[in-house]
Design a protein around this motif. Structure first.
Motif, PDB file in Angstrom:
ATOM      1  N   GLN A   1      -0.227 -10.005   8.076  1.00  0.00           N
ATOM      2  CA  GLN A   1      -1.495  -9.638   7.434  1.00  0.00           C
ATOM      3  C   GLN A   1      -2.287 -10.893   7.082  1.00  0.00           C
ATOM      4  OE1 GLN A   1      -3.207  -7.152   7.227  1.00  0.00           O
ATOM      5  NE2 GLN A   1      -4.350  -6.921   5.337  1.00  0.00           N
TER       6      GLN A   1
ATOM      7  N   CYS B   1     -11.895  -6.936   0.014  1.00  0.00           N
ATOM      8  CA  CYS B   1     -12.535  -6.509   1.254  1.00  0.00           C
ATOM      9  C   CYS B   1     -12.978  -7.716   2.082  1.00  0.00           C
ATOM     10  CB  CYS B   1     -13.760  -5.663   0.898  1.00  0.00           C
ATOM     11  SG  CYS B   1     -14.708  -5.165   2.326  1.00  0.00           S
TER      12      CYS B   1
ATOM     13  N   ARG C   1      -5.972 -11.610   8.514  1.00  0.00           N
ATOM     14  CA  ARG C   1      -7.116 -11.861   7.612  1.00  0.00           C
ATOM     15  C   ARG C   1      -7.756 -13.199   7.947  1.00  0.00           C
ATOM     16  NH1 ARG C   1      -7.697  -8.833   2.530  1.00  0.00           N
ATOM     17  NH2 ARG C   1      -8.948 -10.596   1.916  1.00  0.00           N
TER      18      ARG C   1
ATOM     19  N   LEU D   1      -5.272  -2.982   8.920  1.00  0.00           N
ATOM     20  CA  LEU D   1      -5.408  -4.102   7.967  1.00  0.00           C
ATOM     21  C   LEU D   1      -5.522  -3.627   6.535  1.00  0.00           C
ATOM     22  CD1 LEU D   1      -6.479  -5.685  10.679  1.00  0.00           C
ATOM     23  CD2 LEU D   1      -7.159  -7.312   8.928  1.00  0.00           C
ATOM     24  N   ALA D   2      -6.138  -2.469   6.343  1.00  0.00           N
ATOM     25  CA  ALA D   2      -6.379  -2.013   4.972  1.00  0.00           C
ATOM     26  C   ALA D   2      -5.195  -1.246   4.394  1.00  0.00           C
ATOM     27  CB  ALA D   2      -7.622  -1.137   4.923  1.00  0.00           C
TER      28      ALA D   2
ATOM     29  N   PRO E   1     -17.065  -4.013  -6.603  1.00  0.00           N
ATOM     30  CA  PRO E   1     -17.072  -2.890  -5.664  1.00  0.00           C
ATOM     31  C   PRO E   1     -16.236  -3.166  -4.413  1.00  0.00           C
ATOM     32  CG  PRO E   1     -19.164  -4.066  -5.571  1.00  0.00           C
ATOM     33  CD  PRO E   1     -18.392  -4.645  -6.722  1.00  0.00           C
ATOM     34  N   PHE E   2     -16.018  -4.459  -4.105  1.00  0.00           N
ATOM     35  CA  PHE E   2     -15.214  -4.800  -2.928  1.00  0.00           C
ATOM     36  C   PHE E   2     -13.828  -5.287  -3.354  1.00  0.00           C
ATOM     37  CE2 PHE E   2     -19.679  -5.307  -1.728  1.00  0.00           C
ATOM     38  CZ  PHE E   2     -19.740  -4.510  -0.594  1.00  0.00           C
ATOM     39  N   SER E   3     -13.484  -5.007  -4.624  1.00  0.00           N
ATOM     40  CA  SER E   3     -12.220  -5.437  -5.198  1.00  0.00           C
ATOM     41  C   SER E   3     -12.189  -6.967  -5.324  1.00  0.00           C
ATOM     42  CB  SER E   3     -11.045  -4.908  -4.385  1.00  0.00           C
ATOM     43  OG  SER E   3      -9.835  -5.144  -5.051  1.00  0.00           O
TER      44      SER E   3
ATOM     45  N   ARG F   1      -6.207  -8.947  -1.550  1.00  0.00           N
ATOM     46  CA  ARG F   1      -6.529  -7.888  -0.585  1.00  0.00           C
ATOM     47  C   ARG F   1      -7.985  -7.462  -0.694  1.00  0.00           C
ATOM     48  NH1 ARG F   1      -1.617  -4.683   1.703  1.00  0.00           N
ATOM     49  NH2 ARG F   1      -3.176  -4.650   3.354  1.00  0.00           N
TER      50      ARG F   1
ATOM     51  N   HIS G   1      -2.801   0.113  -4.746  1.00  0.00           N
ATOM     52  CA  HIS G   1      -1.855  -0.974  -4.475  1.00  0.00           C
ATOM     53  C   HIS G   1      -0.454  -0.469  -4.856  1.00  0.00           C
ATOM     54  CE1 HIS G   1      -4.686  -4.613  -4.150  1.00  0.00           C
ATOM     55  NE2 HIS G   1      -5.461  -3.535  -4.149  1.00  0.00           N
TER      56      HIS G   1
ATOM     57  N   ARG H   1       0.840  -1.202   0.000  1.00  0.00           N
ATOM     58  CA  ARG H   1       0.000   0.000   0.000  1.00  0.00           C
ATOM     59  C   ARG H   1       0.873   1.249   0.000  1.00  0.00           C
ATOM     60  NH1 ARG H   1      -4.978  -1.942  -1.341  1.00  0.00           N
ATOM     61  NH2 ARG H   1      -6.020  -2.999   0.368  1.00  0.00           N
TER      62      ARG H   1
ATOM     63  N   PHE I   1     -12.126  -3.466  12.496  1.00  0.00           N
ATOM     64  CA  PHE I   1     -13.379  -4.124  12.115  1.00  0.00           C
ATOM     65  C   PHE I   1     -14.592  -3.427  12.716  1.00  0.00           C
ATOM     66  CE2 PHE I   1     -10.495  -7.273  10.539  1.00  0.00           C
ATOM     67  CZ  PHE I   1     -11.093  -7.523   9.310  1.00  0.00           C
TER      68      PHE I   1
ATOM     69  N   GLY J   1     -15.646  -0.726  10.589  1.00  0.00           N
ATOM     70  CA  GLY J   1     -16.389  -1.088   9.381  1.00  0.00           C
ATOM     71  C   GLY J   1     -17.835  -0.610   9.422  1.00  0.00           C
TER      72      GLY J   1
HETATM   73  C1  HEM Z   1     -19.704   0.051   1.892  1.00  0.00           C
HETATM   74  C2  HEM Z   1     -19.119  -1.011   2.263  1.00  0.00           C
HETATM   75  C3  HEM Z   1     -17.716  -1.384   1.870  1.00  0.00           C
HETATM   76  C4  HEM Z   1     -17.072  -1.220   0.668  1.00  0.00           C
HETATM   77  C5  HEM Z   1     -17.638  -0.623  -0.616  1.00  0.00           C
HETATM   78  C6  HEM Z   1     -15.741  -1.745   0.818  1.00  0.00           C
HETATM   79  C7  HEM Z   1     -14.788  -1.783  -0.175  1.00  0.00           C
HETATM   80  C8  HEM Z   1     -13.482  -2.167   0.011  1.00  0.00           C
HETATM   81  C9  HEM Z   1     -12.457  -2.081  -0.993  1.00  0.00           C
HETATM   82  C10 HEM Z   1     -12.657  -1.585  -2.409  1.00  0.00           C
HETATM   83  C11 HEM Z   1     -11.296  -2.519  -0.435  1.00  0.00           C
HETATM   84  C12 HEM Z   1      -9.901  -2.527  -1.088  1.00  0.00           C
HETATM   85  C13 HEM Z   1      -9.511  -3.874  -1.610  1.00  0.00           C
HETATM   86  C14 HEM Z   1      -8.232  -3.810  -2.402  1.00  0.00           C
HETATM   87  O1  HEM Z   1      -7.387  -2.965  -2.132  1.00  0.00           O
HETATM   88  O2  HEM Z   1      -8.023  -4.600  -3.346  1.00  0.00           O
HETATM   89  C15 HEM Z   1     -11.587  -2.882   0.923  1.00  0.00           C
HETATM   90  C16 HEM Z   1     -10.665  -3.378   1.811  1.00  0.00           C
HETATM   91  C17 HEM Z   1     -10.965  -3.745   3.094  1.00  0.00           C
HETATM   92  N1  HEM Z   1     -12.200  -3.734   3.697  1.00  0.00           N
HETATM   93 FE1  HEM Z   1     -13.917  -3.062   2.871  1.00  0.00          FE
HETATM   94  N2  HEM Z   1     -15.595  -2.209   2.102  1.00  0.00           N
HETATM   95  C18 HEM Z   1     -16.781  -2.019   2.772  1.00  0.00           C
HETATM   96  C19 HEM Z   1     -17.072  -2.376   4.056  1.00  0.00           C
HETATM   97  C20 HEM Z   1     -16.202  -3.008   4.900  1.00  0.00           C
HETATM   98  C21 HEM Z   1     -16.531  -3.462   6.228  1.00  0.00           C
HETATM   99  C22 HEM Z   1     -17.916  -3.378   6.857  1.00  0.00           C
HETATM  100  C23 HEM Z   1     -15.389  -3.998   6.759  1.00  0.00           C
HETATM  101  C24 HEM Z   1     -15.170  -4.633   8.091  1.00  0.00           C
HETATM  102  C25 HEM Z   1     -16.050  -5.262   8.778  1.00  0.00           C
HETATM  103  C26 HEM Z   1     -14.352  -3.885   5.760  1.00  0.00           C
HETATM  104  C27 HEM Z   1     -13.056  -4.311   5.930  1.00  0.00           C
HETATM  105  C28 HEM Z   1     -12.061  -4.177   4.985  1.00  0.00           C
HETATM  106  C29 HEM Z   1     -10.668  -4.519   5.228  1.00  0.00           C
HETATM  107  C30 HEM Z   1     -10.070  -5.030   6.530  1.00  0.00           C
HETATM  108  C31 HEM Z   1      -9.986  -4.249   4.038  1.00  0.00           C
HETATM  109  C32 HEM Z   1      -8.493  -4.404   3.776  1.00  0.00           C
HETATM  110  C33 HEM Z   1      -8.142  -5.748   3.247  1.00  0.00           C
HETATM  111  C34 HEM Z   1      -6.666  -5.833   2.897  1.00  0.00           C
HETATM  112  O3  HEM Z   1      -6.096  -4.834   2.508  1.00  0.00           O
HETATM  113  O4  HEM Z   1      -6.073  -6.914   3.059  1.00  0.00           O
HETATM  114  N3  HEM Z   1     -14.879  -3.283   4.649  1.00  0.00           N
HETATM  115  N4  HEM Z   1     -12.926  -2.668   1.165  1.00  0.00           N
END
Ligand code: HEM
Length: 501
Positions: free
Chosen positions: A131, A441, A135, A122-123, A433-435, A439, A375, A104, A304, A307
């Motif tokens: 990591q 989501c 996860r 984590l993100a 939308p969540f990738s 990595r 990334h 990152r 978390f 989130g």
């Molecule tokens: C509107 C709802 C959400 C959207 C649109 C969303 C979207 C995303 C996206 C696009 C990423 C980046 C993935 C990547 O870099 O390839 C991400 C990463 C992540 N999200 Fe979400 N997310 C949402 C809700 C949540 C919630 C509720 C949680 C926890 C309970 C969460 C936990 C995480 C974590 C921990 C990562 C990092 C993962 C990593 O880098 O290894 N997200 N999310």
């Protein structure tokens, strides 16, 4: 003969012109020995000035892409970056070569937000064995499978909180016609998460909780913003006050989590029993795994719990969408009435017979296009044959992906039906939308489950409108709305029920 000669001359001239254009742009596609084409950077600024030309940086990156194509280079400050927007290239980066692009960006703000070290988050951390462990611990709770005990709990917790939420909404909207609902939505979402992860909920008038919910929302807003200082860290003295403020946020969150949640939970922990929730599981892992520290597990819990803010913001964006498109609200109401027979509260298991409602949330995710955190290349590698040096920053432009006519019919229209085929929800593989990949989501099931319960419950009992729809402001390529945002009018659909809650 004369025609042949003329055509030949035109062909040669066109080829020379193409070469000239390519040289001027720095385009080396033919040999792929250099970086992808892109704008020539200015000294110091790079091409940062181009990002200021639109409301959001991702819109600006899309505009630049119109000139250079689906993959291009751009230098921001002095950081070399590559922007990609086509699905095959995104797949190459996130899946085929996921391990080459697992890091990152090293933004100062990211360090400030997470106790001085972004690897606490984590993100925002670089990829590491730690990591992977974090996860894995989270997966069971934060990605609950359909029909698992955790999925049942998600439904149970979400529905129980919605009853409290509706009661409070009914109380306040009796006194106020136009209501700024966001803080209440965020408080309800926080309770869903704290109940699900820590078996604890807080009264809506608990001021300490309200403060921490507000702080989480500030952090979420901050994560969705881009600043010049990210690419020009020497500007940090100008941002001194902002950086100081950001540091206080992590302290506020830490104090609350320790004193209101973790201390109590530790005292009640029984390691001979199954973990009661995610917090127990984290505390037990801490005892079993010498590579985990106290800081690691507390930051993980904070991440978390945080989130909930994404869920509350997504719920607000969904309300904005149904107010702008009343026919969508009517369709959701029809579906929820049919699923419940008008005789009970909607629940998560109704989702299987409510494809339109789920599709509405997906359409909100498409149109708002939550940016994928950039990334960074972990090693020298390639994309589409172009060489990519270690530490190059990669922007996955899913705003472009979600708004391109190449992938979507009438992309600027809000049409939940696009996600329905033969009466079922159907998502094209290029909708991410969540990738996707390493990595991706971890919280996507929680996000979709809780948002579904909240939105379908609100529309089950209320018509939601605005006295000034044009004043509802949302932001392109951004899943966040500011805390002090638009107000809405909640009119009970069935006053007998609303009085009874
Ligand atoms: C509107 C709802 C959400 C959207 C649109 C969303 C979207 C995303 C996206 C696009 C990423 C980046 C993935 C990547 O870099 O390839 C991400 C990463 C992540 N999200 Fe979400 N997310 C949402 C809700 C949540 C919630 C509720 C949680 C926890 C309970 C969460 C936990 C995480 C974590 C921990 C990562 C990092 C993962 C990593 O880098 O290894 N997200 N999310």
């Amino acid at each position: 003969m004369a025609l042949m000669v003329t055509l030949g001359l035109i062909a040669v001239a066109a080829a020379l012109l193409g070469l000239l254009v390519a040289l001027l742009r720095g385009d080396s596609k033919t040999q792929h020995a250099k970086r992808p084409p892109g704008p020539k950077p200015w000294p110091i600024l790079g091409s940062l000035h181009l990002l200021g030309q639109c409301e959001s940086p991702f819109e600006a990156l899309t505009e630049v892409g119109k000139m250079y194509g689906e993959i291009y280079s751009i230098t921001l400050g002095t950081t070399p970056c590559i922007v990609v927007s086509s699905f095959p290239l995104i797949k190459e980066i996130l899946i085929t070569k996921g391990s080459h692009f697992g890091n990152r960006p090293n933004f100062l703000r990211f360090h400030m937000l997470f106790g001085g070290d972004r690897n606490n988050s984590l993100a925002l951390c670089d990829w590491s064995d730690l990591q992977k462990t974090r996860r894995n611990i989270a997966r069971l709770y934060c990605s609950p499978r359909f029909a698992s005990v955790h999925y049942d709990n998600l439904d149970h917790v979400g529905c129980a909180e919605v009853v409290e939420f509706l009661a409070e909404l009914s109380r306040v909207t009796k006194e106020t016609r136009e209501y700024k609902v966001k803080p209440l939505i965020q408080a309800a979402c926080f309770n869903m998460f704290s109940q699900y992860m820590c078996s604890t909920r807080f009264a809506y008038d608990n001021t300490a909780c309200a403060k921490v919910v507000r702080t989480f929302d500030d952090i979420f807003w901050e994560l969705n913003q881009g600043y010049a200082v990210d690419f020009m860290p020497w500007l940090s003295p100008v941002y001194k006050n902002h950086m100081r403020l950001i540091c206080t946020w992590s302290q506020t969150v830490r104090q609350f989590i320790l004193s209101h949640i973790v201390d109590r939970q530790r005292l009640a922990l029984d390691t001979s029993e199954e973990p009661r929730d995610f917090t127990d599981a984290l505390l037990m892992h801490l005892q079993e795994d010498p590579n985990l520290s106290w800081e690691h597990i507390i930051f993980e819990l904070e991440d978390f719990l945080g989130g909930h803010s994404a869920v509350g913001n997504l719920a607000m964006l969904t309300l904005a969408a149904v107010v702008r498109h009343p026919e969508v609200a009517k369709n959701v109401q029809k579906e929820v009435d049919a699923a419940t027979g008008g005789s009970r509260n909607v629940n998560l298991f109704d989702k299987t017979v409510m494809p339109y409602t789920e599709a509405t949330i997906l359409e909100v995710l498409r149109t708002c296009s939550s940016p994928i955190v950039p990334h960074v290349a972990t090693q020298d590698t390639t994309i589409a044959g172009y060489p990519v040096a270690k530490d190059t920053m990669i922007f996955i432009n899913n705003y472009n992906l979600n708004h391109s006519e190449k992938y979507w019919e009438a992309p600027n229209e809000f049409r939940p039906e696009r996600f329905i085929a033969s009466g079922k929800v159907s998502k094209p593989e290029y909708f991410i939308p969540f990738s996707t990949g390493k990595r991706t989501c971890i919280g996507q099931r929680l996000a979709q489950g809780f948002t579904f319960i909240l939105i379908s419950s609100i529309l089950q009992y209320y018509d939601v409108t605005s006295s000034n729809v044009a004043s509802i402001r949302t932001y392109p390529a951004c899943v966040a709305v500011p805390m002090d945002t638009f107000s809405l009018i909640f009119t009970p659909r069935n006053s007998a029920f609303v009085q009874s809650i």
